[in-house]
Design a protein around this motif. Structure first.
Motif, PDB file in Angstrom:
ATOM      1  N   GLY A   1      16.842   8.414  21.610  1.00 54.13           N
ATOM      2  CA  GLY A   1      17.684   7.551  20.792  1.00 54.13           C
ATOM      3  C   GLY A   1      17.013   7.244  19.464  1.00 54.13           C
ATOM      4  N   ARG A   2      17.727   6.540  18.601  1.00 54.02           N
ATOM      5  CA  ARG A   2      17.202   6.213  17.284  1.00 54.02           C
ATOM      6  C   ARG A   2      16.340   4.949  17.367  1.00 54.02           C
ATOM      7  NH1 ARG A   2      17.854   8.020  12.348  1.00 54.02           N
ATOM      8  NH2 ARG A   2      17.513   6.656  10.552  1.00 54.02           N
ATOM      9  N   MET A   3      15.102   5.073  16.982  1.00 56.18           N
ATOM     10  CA  MET A   3      14.152   3.949  17.025  1.00 56.18           C
ATOM     11  C   MET A   3      12.927   4.320  16.212  1.00 56.18           C
ATOM     12  SD  MET A   3      12.816   4.377  20.989  1.00 56.18           S
ATOM     13  CE  MET A   3      14.332   5.108  21.643  1.00 56.18           C
ATOM     14  N   ASP A   4      12.002   3.359  16.021  1.00 55.40           N
ATOM     15  CA  ASP A   4      10.764   3.693  15.325  1.00 55.40           C
ATOM     16  C   ASP A   4       9.709   4.122  16.351  1.00 55.40           C
ATOM     17  OD1 ASP A   4       9.259   1.397  16.277  1.00 55.40           O
ATOM     18  OD2 ASP A   4      10.210   0.172  14.737  1.00 55.40           O
ATOM     19  N   GLN A   5       8.545   4.528  15.847  1.00 53.42           N
ATOM     20  CA  GLN A   5       7.535   5.108  16.730  1.00 53.42           C
ATOM     21  C   GLN A   5       6.953   4.098  17.724  1.00 53.42           C
ATOM     22  OE1 GLN A   5       4.816   8.209  15.165  1.00 53.42           O
ATOM     23  NE2 GLN A   5       5.604   7.651  13.141  1.00 53.42           N
ATOM     24  N   VAL A   6       6.765   2.856  17.294  1.00 56.94           N
ATOM     25  CA  VAL A   6       6.211   1.854  18.205  1.00 56.94           C
ATOM     26  C   VAL A   6       7.205   1.542  19.321  1.00 56.94           C
ATOM     27  CG1 VAL A   6       5.217  -0.458  18.402  1.00 56.94           C
ATOM     28  CG2 VAL A   6       4.870   0.862  16.303  1.00 56.94           C
ATOM     29  N   ASP A   7       8.460   1.373  18.960  1.00 56.19           N
ATOM     30  CA  ASP A   7       9.478   1.098  19.980  1.00 56.19           C
ATOM     31  C   ASP A   7       9.613   2.256  20.961  1.00 56.19           C
ATOM     32  OD1 ASP A   7      10.054  -1.434  19.081  1.00 56.19           O
ATOM     33  OD2 ASP A   7      11.730  -0.807  17.817  1.00 56.19           O
ATOM     34  N   ARG A   8       9.404   3.470  20.479  1.00 59.66           N
ATOM     35  CA  ARG A   8       9.475   4.621  21.389  1.00 59.66           C
ATOM     36  C   ARG A   8       8.316   4.592  22.381  1.00 59.66           C
ATOM     37  NH1 ARG A   8       7.787  10.229  21.425  1.00 59.66           N
ATOM     38  NH2 ARG A   8       9.263  11.468  22.675  1.00 59.66           N
ATOM     39  N   VAL A   9       7.122   4.257  21.916  1.00 60.37           N
ATOM     40  CA  VAL A   9       5.988   4.119  22.831  1.00 60.37           C
ATOM     41  C   VAL A   9       6.300   3.094  23.911  1.00 60.37           C
ATOM     42  CG1 VAL A   9       3.604   3.282  23.028  1.00 60.37           C
ATOM     43  CG2 VAL A   9       4.210   4.863  21.189  1.00 60.37           C
TER      44      VAL A   9
ATOM     45  N   THR B   1       2.178   9.277  18.653  1.00 62.28           N
ATOM     46  CA  THR B   1       2.538   8.762  17.332  1.00 62.28           C
ATOM     47  C   THR B   1       1.759   9.540  16.278  1.00 62.28           C
ATOM     48  OG1 THR B   1       0.792   7.065  17.175  1.00 62.28           O
ATOM     49  CG2 THR B   1       2.855   6.443  18.272  1.00 62.28           C
ATOM     50  N   ASN B   2       2.356   9.629  15.089  1.00 62.84           N
ATOM     51  CA  ASN B   2       1.726  10.343  13.974  1.00 62.84           C
ATOM     52  C   ASN B   2       2.206   9.714  12.669  1.00 62.84           C
ATOM     53  OD1 ASN B   2       0.568  12.117  12.194  1.00 62.84           O
ATOM     54  ND2 ASN B   2       1.902  13.845  12.698  1.00 62.84           N
ATOM     55  N   ILE B   3       1.266   9.195  11.871  1.00 61.85           N
ATOM     56  CA  ILE B   3       1.663   8.571  10.605  1.00 61.85           C
ATOM     57  C   ILE B   3       1.214   9.391   9.397  1.00 61.85           C
ATOM     58  CG2 ILE B   3       1.789   6.256  11.574  1.00 61.85           C
ATOM     59  CD1 ILE B   3      -0.934   5.645  10.333  1.00 61.85           C
TER      60      ILE B   3
ATOM     61  N   ILE C   1       0.833  -1.205   0.000  1.00 61.09           N
ATOM     62  CA  ILE C   1       0.000   0.000   0.000  1.00 61.09           C
ATOM     63  C   ILE C   1       0.871   1.260   0.000  1.00 61.09           C
ATOM     64  CG2 ILE C   1      -1.942  -1.151   1.105  1.00 61.09           C
ATOM     65  CD1 ILE C   1      -1.085   0.235   3.749  1.00 61.09           C
ATOM     66  N   GLY C   2       2.127   1.102  -0.373  1.00 57.02           N
ATOM     67  CA  GLY C   2       3.025   2.250  -0.430  1.00 57.02           C
ATOM     68  C   GLY C   2       3.530   2.641   0.951  1.00 57.02           C
ATOM     69  N   LYS C   3       3.871   3.911   1.095  1.00 54.00           N
ATOM     70  CA  LYS C   3       4.502   4.390   2.335  1.00 54.00           C
ATOM     71  C   LYS C   3       3.453   4.815   3.362  1.00 54.00           C
ATOM     72  CE  LYS C   3       8.795   5.808   0.082  1.00 54.00           C
ATOM     73  NZ  LYS C   3       9.748   6.918  -0.172  1.00 54.00           N
ATOM     74  N   ALA C   4       2.500   3.907   3.606  1.00 52.95           N
ATOM     75  CA  ALA C   4       1.384   4.225   4.497  1.00 52.95           C
ATOM     76  C   ALA C   4       1.367   3.293   5.702  1.00 52.95           C
ATOM     77  CB  ALA C   4       0.064   4.121   3.737  1.00 52.95           C
ATOM     78  N   TYR C   5       0.671   3.723   6.737  1.00 51.34           N
ATOM     79  CA  TYR C   5       0.394   2.932   7.929  1.00 51.34           C
ATOM     80  C   TYR C   5       1.639   2.242   8.503  1.00 51.34           C
ATOM     81  CZ  TYR C   5      -4.518   4.020   7.451  1.00 51.34           C
ATOM     82  OH  TYR C   5      -5.713   4.705   7.390  1.00 51.34           O
ATOM     83  N   GLY C   6       1.762   0.922   8.368  1.00 56.98           N
ATOM     84  CA  GLY C   6       2.870   0.217   8.995  1.00 56.98           C
ATOM     85  C   GLY C   6       4.230   0.714   8.562  1.00 56.98           C
ATOM     86  N   TYR C   7       4.339   1.126   7.308  1.00 58.76           N
ATOM     87  CA  TYR C   7       5.609   1.665   6.815  1.00 58.76           C
ATOM     88  C   TYR C   7       6.037   2.869   7.657  1.00 58.76           C
ATOM     89  CZ  TYR C   7       8.957   4.028   3.742  1.00 58.76           C
ATOM     90  OH  TYR C   7      10.074   4.659   3.242  1.00 58.76           O
ATOM     91  N   GLN C   8       5.096   3.753   7.962  1.00 64.91           N
ATOM     92  CA  GLN C   8       5.429   4.946   8.739  1.00 64.91           C
ATOM     93  C   GLN C   8       5.814   4.605  10.170  1.00 64.91           C
ATOM     94  OE1 GLN C   8       5.853   7.983   7.573  1.00 64.91           O
ATOM     95  NE2 GLN C   8       5.249   7.372   5.496  1.00 64.91           N
ATOM     96  N   LEU C   9       5.111   3.648  10.776  1.00 65.99           N
ATOM     97  CA  LEU C   9       5.432   3.275  12.150  1.00 65.99           C
ATOM     98  C   LEU C   9       6.787   2.584  12.243  1.00 65.99           C
ATOM     99  CD1 LEU C   9       1.959   2.038  13.419  1.00 65.99           C
ATOM    100  CD2 LEU C   9       3.177   4.108  14.129  1.00 65.99           C
ATOM    101  N   GLY C  10       7.213   1.933  11.165  1.00 65.16           N
ATOM    102  CA  GLY C  10       8.482   1.211  11.177  1.00 65.16           C
ATOM    103  C   GLY C  10       9.691   2.039  10.781  1.00 65.16           C
ATOM    104  N   ARG C  11       9.497   3.283  10.367  1.00 63.69           N
ATOM    105  CA  ARG C  11      10.625   4.151   9.998  1.00 63.69           C
ATOM    106  C   ARG C  11      11.402   4.542  11.244  1.00 63.69           C
ATOM    107  NH1 ARG C  11       9.037   8.888   9.001  1.00 63.69           N
ATOM    108  NH2 ARG C  11      10.934   9.625   8.014  1.00 63.69           N
ATOM    109  N   GLU C  12      12.706   4.366  11.209  1.00 67.24           N
ATOM    110  CA  GLU C  12      13.522   4.797  12.348  1.00 67.24           C
ATOM    111  C   GLU C  12      13.720   6.313  12.299  1.00 67.24           C
ATOM    112  OE1 GLU C  12      17.142   2.708  12.957  1.00 67.24           O
ATOM    113  OE2 GLU C  12      16.120   0.944  13.743  1.00 67.24           O
ATOM    114  N   ILE C  13      13.611   6.912  13.472  1.00 67.60           N
ATOM    115  CA  ILE C  13      13.693   8.368  13.624  1.00 67.60           C
ATOM    116  C   ILE C  13      14.656   8.672  14.760  1.00 67.60           C
ATOM    117  CG2 ILE C  13      12.376  10.467  14.155  1.00 67.60           C
ATOM    118  CD1 ILE C  13       9.869   8.949  13.130  1.00 67.60           C
TER     119      ILE C  13
END
Length: 288
Positions: A123-131, A146-148, A106-118
């Motif tokens: 520290g450097r991690m994705d949004q779910v790991d930060r929660v 969180t914001n996708i 589905i492109g760069k939507a939903y799960g893709y956004q939550l899995g992006r490391e920031i």
């Protein structure tokens, strides 16, 4: 009826009787025959659910709660955009992209956004790991957000996120969540006790379980809550079928084993006790 059923009926009648129609306007969604899918909508509706009183699921019709669970795990646990990773076919219509391995996505939507490391302050991690990190290390934080809805990637999404933001607040040992949704199809997804509410109530239970917390309140905010023109008859038939036999308790969600790691949850770990409904709408036509 349970308390969520009554919320559903009250909100539906408000949309039916007071909602603003977009008939005569150019609209993006279409039915499968190409006809424009018009709506009646309300602006800015908020529904509040106390999960300590029971699981907020509609009993006026059967909600496929295990399908809802499978999708929320696909998005938040697998952080996937591949439709092959999802047990249902509900995203096939928006799988207009392929990844580097040739899988439909589905492109760069939903799960893709939550899995992006920031690069977060923690520290450097994705949004779910930060929660998960903040719930363990700093549960009193007012920044568990969180914001996708990533504007940079909107042009590469099969569908721009509807439910796009969460904000978690832990108070007195209870995990509370605000779910923010820009647009909501009342019948299929965003009405009280429907698909989206079930999904994020399940997510709250999972986060609370692995963090040693109780569940508190879910606040669901929808900017544009609407009923599609071809759905009014479906909802009216559902209401006609319902028999109000007095107040019923909400069902209870049971997690059948102790899970320490959010990423270990499986669909079969969950049981909904006391969920009784005999009515099914059958296949519902969805506007795309």
């Amino acid at each position: 009826m349970n308390i969520v059923d009554r919320m559903y009926l009250d909100t539906y009648r408000e949309i039916r009787d007071e909602g603003i129609s977009d008939e005569g306007q150019e609209v993006r969604p279409r039915w499968s025959d190409g006809t424009p899918a018009h709506t009646k909508a309300l602006f800015g509706r908020v529904h509040r659910y106390d999960l300590s009183r029971g699981f907020p699921i509609l009993s006026l019709r059967r909600i496929a709660w295990k399908t809802a669970l499978d999708e929320i795990l696909w998005i938040w646990q697998k952080k996937s955009n591949r439709v092959a990773d999802l047990g249902s076919r509900i995203w096939d219509a928006w799988a207009n992209y392929e990844d580097e391995e040739g899988y439909a996505t589905i492109g760069k939507a939903y799960g893709y956004q939550l899995g992006r490391e920031i690069e977060f302050p923690e520290g450097r991690m994705d949004q779910v790991d930060r929660v998960l990190y903040l719930l363990k290390e700093d549960p009193g934080s007012r920044r568990i957000v969180t914001n996708i809805f990533n504007h940079d990637d909107l042009g590469e999404m099969g569908l721009q996120p509807c439910a796009y933001g969460t904000n978690i607040s832990v108070k007195d040992g209870k995990l509370n969540m605000v779910l923010i949704q820009r647009s909501g199809d009342f019948l299929t997804a965003a009405g009280p006790g429907s698909f989206n509410v079930v999904q994020y109530a399940l997510l709250m239970h999972m986060f609370a379980h692995v963090s040693g917390l109780e569940v508190g309140e879910l606040l669901h905010v929808v900017t544009d809550l609407h009923v599609y023109d071809r759905h009014f008859d479906v909802i009216d038939r559902m209401i006609d079928h319902s028999k109000d036999s007095g107040e019923k308790e909400l069902p209870k969600l049971k997690i059948k084993r102790r899970v320490e790691d959010f990423y270990d949850f499986k669909v079969e770990d969950f049981e909904l006790e006391g969920y009784e409904t005999s009515y099914s709408t059958g296949r519902i036509e969805v506007a795309e």
